[in-house]
Design an enzyme around this catalytic site. Structure first.
Site, mmCIF file in Angstrom:
data_model
loop_
_atom_site.group_PDB
_atom_site.id
_atom_site.type_symbol
_atom_site.label_atom_id
_atom_site.label_comp_id
_atom_site.label_asym_id
_atom_site.label_seq_id
_atom_site.Cartn_x
_atom_site.Cartn_y
_atom_site.Cartn_z
ATOM 1 N N SER A 142 1.472 -1.337 0.219
ATOM 2 C CA SER A 142 0.083 -0.147 0.000
ATOM 3 C C SER A 142 0.892 1.343 -0.040
ATOM 4 O O SER A 142 1.772 1.552 0.419
ATOM 5 C CB SER A 142 -0.713 0.021 1.587
ATOM 6 O OG SER A 142 -1.770 1.343 1.498
ATOM 7 N N TYR B 112 -1.300 -1.568 10.009
ATOM 8 C CA TYR B 112 -1.652 -1.154 8.806
ATOM 9 C C TYR B 112 -0.316 -0.615 8.239
ATOM 10 O O TYR B 112 0.495 -1.080 7.437
ATOM 11 C CB TYR B 112 -2.766 -0.539 8.545
ATOM 12 C CG TYR B 112 -3.841 -0.467 6.654
ATOM 13 C CD1 TYR B 112 -3.760 -2.123 6.604
ATOM 14 C CD2 TYR B 112 -3.055 0.463 5.960
ATOM 15 C CE1 TYR B 112 -4.225 -2.166 5.568
ATOM 16 C CE2 TYR B 112 -3.437 0.358 4.606
ATOM 17 C CZ TYR B 112 -3.812 -0.922 4.120
ATOM 18 O OH TYR B 112 -3.906 -1.802 2.766
#
Length: 271
Positions: free
Chosen positions: A141, A155
Site C-alpha cells: 500500500s 496497517y
C-alpha cells in the site's frame, strides 16, 4: 487446461483479488481462488470458466488460522496442481487505536496481512526454483511509505514490511539466477469494498475523485510490473507523486499531515 500455468490468489472473493483473478484468467491462466466466502469464490469461478475456458479451484480458508496456509497448499497438491504465480492480496483494516483493540484482533491482523503472505512465499518458492519460473505479487500500500498515524496502528507497518520483504526476495532470486520475480504493489485509494469492510466508507466518499483509482488499472500495473521484474510498483500518477512527496517532505510536517488525515480515514466513529 491443466497444462496452463496456475495463479493462486488470496482474498479473491471481492475487490482487487477478484480483479486479479479476472485478469489472469483473461491471459489464459488457470486460477486458484481462496478466501472465507466460498459462495462468492464459486460464483467467480463459474464466471471465469464460462468466459475464458480455464480451470479453477476454490478453497474456503481463513488465513488467520495457523494451519491456513498448509491447508490451501495441501488442497492444491491433492488437485495435482502447483503455484506458478502467487498473489498475496488478502487483507482488511482494523479500525481504532492500539489502546482500544484487543491483542487477539491485532494478532489475527498480523497473521492475515503479514505472517501468512510470507509463509506462502516461503512454501511455494522451492517449487518455483525447481521449475525455474515464478511470479509473486504482494499487495502492499501507499501507506507503507507514509509516516505512522493514529488509528489502524499496524496497517502502515505491515505494508512497509511487505515492500522491503518483496525487494529482498526479488533481489535474492535475481542474484541466484532464478526466473522468479517478486513485486510489491502499492496502491493508494482504490474503489473496492475495503472501506465498507472497515467502516470508513462515509469518510472515503467525501474525498475528491482525483485521488481514487479503479481496481482494473491497479491490478494491470501489478501484473505488468511482476512480468517485467520490477520489485516495487506504485500505480497511477497521483500515487507516484504522493510516494515521492513522502520522501521529500520533512518528517515533522509529514507526521502533522498524517495526524490530520487520520481523523478522517483511520479512526472509528466517535474516536
Amino acid at each position: 487446461m491443466a497444462n496452463n500455468r496456475l495463479a493462486l490468489i488470496t482474498g479473491a472473493s471481492a475487490g482487487l483479488g477478484a480483479e486479479f483473478a479476472r485478469q489472469y484468467a483473461a491471459k489464459g491462466w488457470d486460477v486458484a481462488l481462496t478466501a472465507r466466502r466460498l459462495d462468492r469464490l464459486d460464483a467467480l469461478a463459474r464466471e471465469l470458466e464460462e468466459k475464458h475456458k480455464i480451470a479453477t479451484i476454490t478453497i474456503s480458508q481463513d488465513l488467520a488460522l495457523v494451519k491456513g496456509v498448509d491447508t490451501i497448499l495441501r488442497e492444491l497438491k491433492e488437485a495435482g496442481r502447483y503455484v506458478d504465480a502467487l498473489v498475496n492480496n488478502a487483507g482488511y483494516g482494523l479500525p481504532g487505536t492500539f489502546f482500544d483493540t484487543s491483542w487477539k484482533d491485532q494478532a489475527a491482523f498480523i497473521r492475515v496481512l503479514y505472517t501468512a503472505p510470507i509463509e506462502l512465499v516461503h512454501k511455494v518458492l522451492p517449487g518455483m526454483v525447481e521449475r525455474k519460473f515464478g511470479r509473486i505479487i504482494n499487495v502492499a500500500s501507499l501507506a507503507g511509505y507514509a509516516p505512522g498515524a493514529s488509528g489502524h496502528t499496524l496497517y502502515g507497518s505491515v505494508k512497509a514490511g511487505l515492500i522491503k520483504f518483496s525487494e529482498s526476495v526479488h533481489a535474492e532470486a535475481q542474484a541466484a539466477g532464478h526466473n522468479i520475480h517478486c513485486t510489491a504493489l502499492c496502491p493508494g485509494f482504490t474503489r473496492t469494498e475495503f472501506h465498507d469492510a472497515n467502516g470508513t466508507r462515509e469518510a472515503a466518499d467525501q474525498s475528491p475523485d482525483w485521488i481514487w483509482m479503479k481496481a482494473g488499472p491497479v491490478v494491470e500495473a501489478g501484473i505488468e510490473a511482476v512480468t517485467k521484474g520490477q520489485p516495487v510498483v506504485v500505480p497511477g500518477a497521483v500515487n507516484k507523486g504522493l510516494a515521492t512527496l513522502t520522501k521529500l517532505v520533512p518528517e515533522p510536517l509529514g507526521r502533522a499531515v498524517m495526524k490530520q488525515q487520520s481523523k478522517r480515514f483511520w479512526m472509528k466513529d466517535g474516536d
